[in-house]
Design a protein around this motif. Structure first.
Motif, mmCIF file in Angstrom:
data_model
loop_
_atom_site.group_PDB
_atom_site.id
_atom_site.type_symbol
_atom_site.label_atom_id
_atom_site.label_comp_id
_atom_site.label_asym_id
_atom_site.label_seq_id
_atom_site.Cartn_x
_atom_site.Cartn_y
_atom_site.Cartn_z
ATOM 1 N N UNK A 395 0.865 -1.173 0.000
ATOM 2 C CA UNK A 395 0.000 0.000 0.000
ATOM 3 C C UNK A 395 0.912 1.236 0.000
ATOM 4 N N UNK A 396 1.385 1.600 -1.183
ATOM 5 C CA UNK A 396 2.352 2.692 -1.319
ATOM 6 C C UNK A 396 1.653 4.040 -1.384
ATOM 7 N N UNK A 397 2.112 4.943 -0.529
ATOM 8 C CA UNK A 397 1.575 6.297 -0.545
ATOM 9 C C UNK A 397 2.463 7.219 -1.369
ATOM 10 N N UNK A 398 2.148 8.501 -1.353
ATOM 11 C CA UNK A 398 2.806 9.489 -2.204
ATOM 12 C C UNK A 398 4.319 9.492 -2.048
ATOM 13 N N UNK A 399 5.015 9.755 -3.151
ATOM 14 C CA UNK A 399 6.469 9.848 -3.115
ATOM 15 C C UNK A 399 6.956 11.177 -2.539
ATOM 16 N N UNK A 400 6.038 12.051 -2.148
ATOM 17 C CA UNK A 400 6.442 13.210 -1.344
ATOM 18 C C UNK A 400 7.156 12.732 -0.076
ATOM 19 N N UNK A 401 6.820 11.513 0.330
ATOM 20 C CA UNK A 401 7.393 10.947 1.550
ATOM 21 C C UNK A 401 8.860 10.585 1.398
ATOM 22 N N UNK A 402 9.370 10.572 0.195
ATOM 23 C CA UNK A 402 10.803 10.339 -0.004
ATOM 24 C C UNK A 402 11.608 11.406 0.742
ATOM 25 N N UNK A 403 11.055 12.592 0.881
ATOM 26 C CA UNK A 403 11.733 13.658 1.621
ATOM 27 C C UNK A 403 11.082 13.941 2.974
ATOM 28 N N UNK A 404 9.764 13.702 3.067
ATOM 29 C CA UNK A 404 9.029 14.220 4.234
ATOM 30 C C UNK A 404 8.567 13.167 5.230
ATOM 31 N N UNK A 405 8.671 11.883 4.898
ATOM 32 C CA UNK A 405 8.374 10.801 5.844
ATOM 33 C C UNK A 405 7.067 11.010 6.606
ATOM 34 N N UNK A 406 5.974 11.107 5.867
ATOM 35 C CA UNK A 406 4.672 11.283 6.521
ATOM 36 C C UNK A 406 3.754 10.088 6.292
ATOM 37 N N UNK A 407 4.319 8.953 5.863
ATOM 38 C CA UNK A 407 3.452 7.787 5.638
ATOM 39 C C UNK A 407 3.803 6.627 6.565
#
Length: 407
Positions: A395-407
């Protein structure tokens, strides 16, 4: 035998495509190509307009089923998905409009013209943006947007030995876009990255367009750049200046966008650490030595071409991530030409999950409509440049999390 004029034009175009395909990048070679490659005698464009003339060579011919060479557009009459995978994206996505019904019964759309820069290339079915009369955040007229709005067809802009960009100086002897490009010298210049135009550029064929205010970015591309990224990422070594160059047409966006970018948007050590540790949702086991992901690129904050060439030359390796001095840029989240998503983003930013129950969500596999958004699972995989769904979390969330770790 007398050949009808319409047939003669087809033969002329076909012969030009074949010749150009055989010579790859040799035609431009960083500067002005042979005049008859784009013009007839007396001097007229071979296509109905500048964009059409470019696509004579840069749209893949019918039947080309794999990404290859310098093609930046797929003939949508050939395939159901956009085949080409250059870093800037396939303009074919501009012709893909999606429609779906939400769980609340509302009908929603993802219109093709929202998927990227709407170039005018009438012979190939590309038309001006019908919604925005001018570039968002700027004053470039949409009716004049074409390939030569960004790329100087004559290659007059050059990089000189002192690193400066201009239209004067030693002659252009080669492309400046690749790891094996020669370095400029006192007697020879090289072309700018991808023939991007620079300060003062205002072509006579596009009256009413504002002159460019910023020079092209420092960047080097690997020699093989249009390919599936199923096995290896295609890493363009972006050095600096990309967001500033985008500001030629989108100046207000660069200052008002929800995410900062450019020289002032330097990655902190903390953000760099996030980037390096993030592998996928729920997996923070990454190591800097192999953490780079071309779905979330960044600038290296340098104009040292020796560094850029070294990185681009090793593009088949799992390359290292940031140290904490790099820049976020417009292309960290967007593709320069077009993508399968609204606003030309690299991934779907309108849904919670990019991968759902271990597969790319699609209308063909029963995934919730709020994740597939009217697309086939194969189309969504193509927006990830053919990466396997198993490269991501179940269940992959947004790749914004590559920098922001919000998932």
């Amino acid at each position: 035998m007398r050949i009808p004029r319409s047939c003669a034009f087809v033969l002329l175009v076909f012969s030009h495509v074949v010749a150009s395909t055989a010579s790859d990048e040799v035609f431009h070679n960083g500067g002005t190509g042979n005049c008859t490659g784009c013009h007839t005698t007396p001097p007229q464009l071979r296509g109905s307009d500048a964009g059409s003339t470019c696509l004579i060579c840069h749209q893949a011919p019918l039947g080309v089923a794999l990404p290859s060479k310098y093609f930046i557009a797929t003939d949508v009459g050939s395939f159901s998905i956009c085949v080409q995978l250059p870093p800037a994206g396939d303009f074919c996505w501009l012709k893909k409009t999606y429609k779906w019904s939400t769980s609340r019964g509302a009908t929603e759309f993802s219109r093709g013209e929202r998927h990227g820069h709407n170039i005018v290339a009438i012979d190939f079915g590309y038309e001006a943006d019908s919604t925005h009369s001018f570039s968002p955040g700027g004053n470039y007229p949409s009716s004049s947007l074409t390939c030569i709005s960004c790329h100087d067809p004559h290659g007059n802009y050059r990089r000189r030995a002192d690193g400066s960009i201009g239209t004067s100086g030693p002659p252009v002897v080669a492309s400046g876009s690749y790891p094996d490009s020669p370095d400029p010298t006192a007697s020879a210049s090289v072309g700018t990255y991808r023939l991007l135009c620079g300060r003062g550029y205002q072509p006579n064929s596009l009256p009413g367009t504002p002159p460019m205010a910023s020079d092209p970015p420092a960047a080097i591309a690997p020699r093989v750049f249009n390919r599936s990224e199923n096995a290896y990422a295609t890493r363009v070594a972006y050095g600096s200046g990309m967001s500033e160059w985008c500001s030629n047409c989108h100046a207000q966006l660069n200052s008002s966008h929800s995410h900062p970018s450019g020289a002032s948007a330097v990655l902190s050590e903390g953000i760099a650490s996030n980037y390096n540790s993030y592998v996928r949702s729920g997996d923070l086991s990454g190591q800097r030595e192999r953490s780079y992901n071309s779905m979330v690129p960044y600038e290296l904050n340098t104009r040292d071409y020796a560094v850029l060439k070294s990185i681009a030359a090793s593009a088949d390796l799992k390359q290292s991530g940031p140290a904490g001095k790099e820049n976020v840029m417009c292309l960290s989240c967007h593709r320069a030409h077009a993508s399968g998503w609204d606003a030309s983003t690299r991934w779907n930013m309108q849904s919670t999950y990019l991968v759902y129950e271990g597969t790319y969500p699609g209308t063909d596999n029963g995934a919730p409509v709020e994740y597939s958004l009217g697309r086939l699972s194969s189309e969504i995989q193509q927006t990830f440049y053919d990466r396997r769904a198993t490269d991501f979390a179940t269940f992959q969330r947004s790749l914004c999390n590559k920098c922001h770790l919000r998932d």
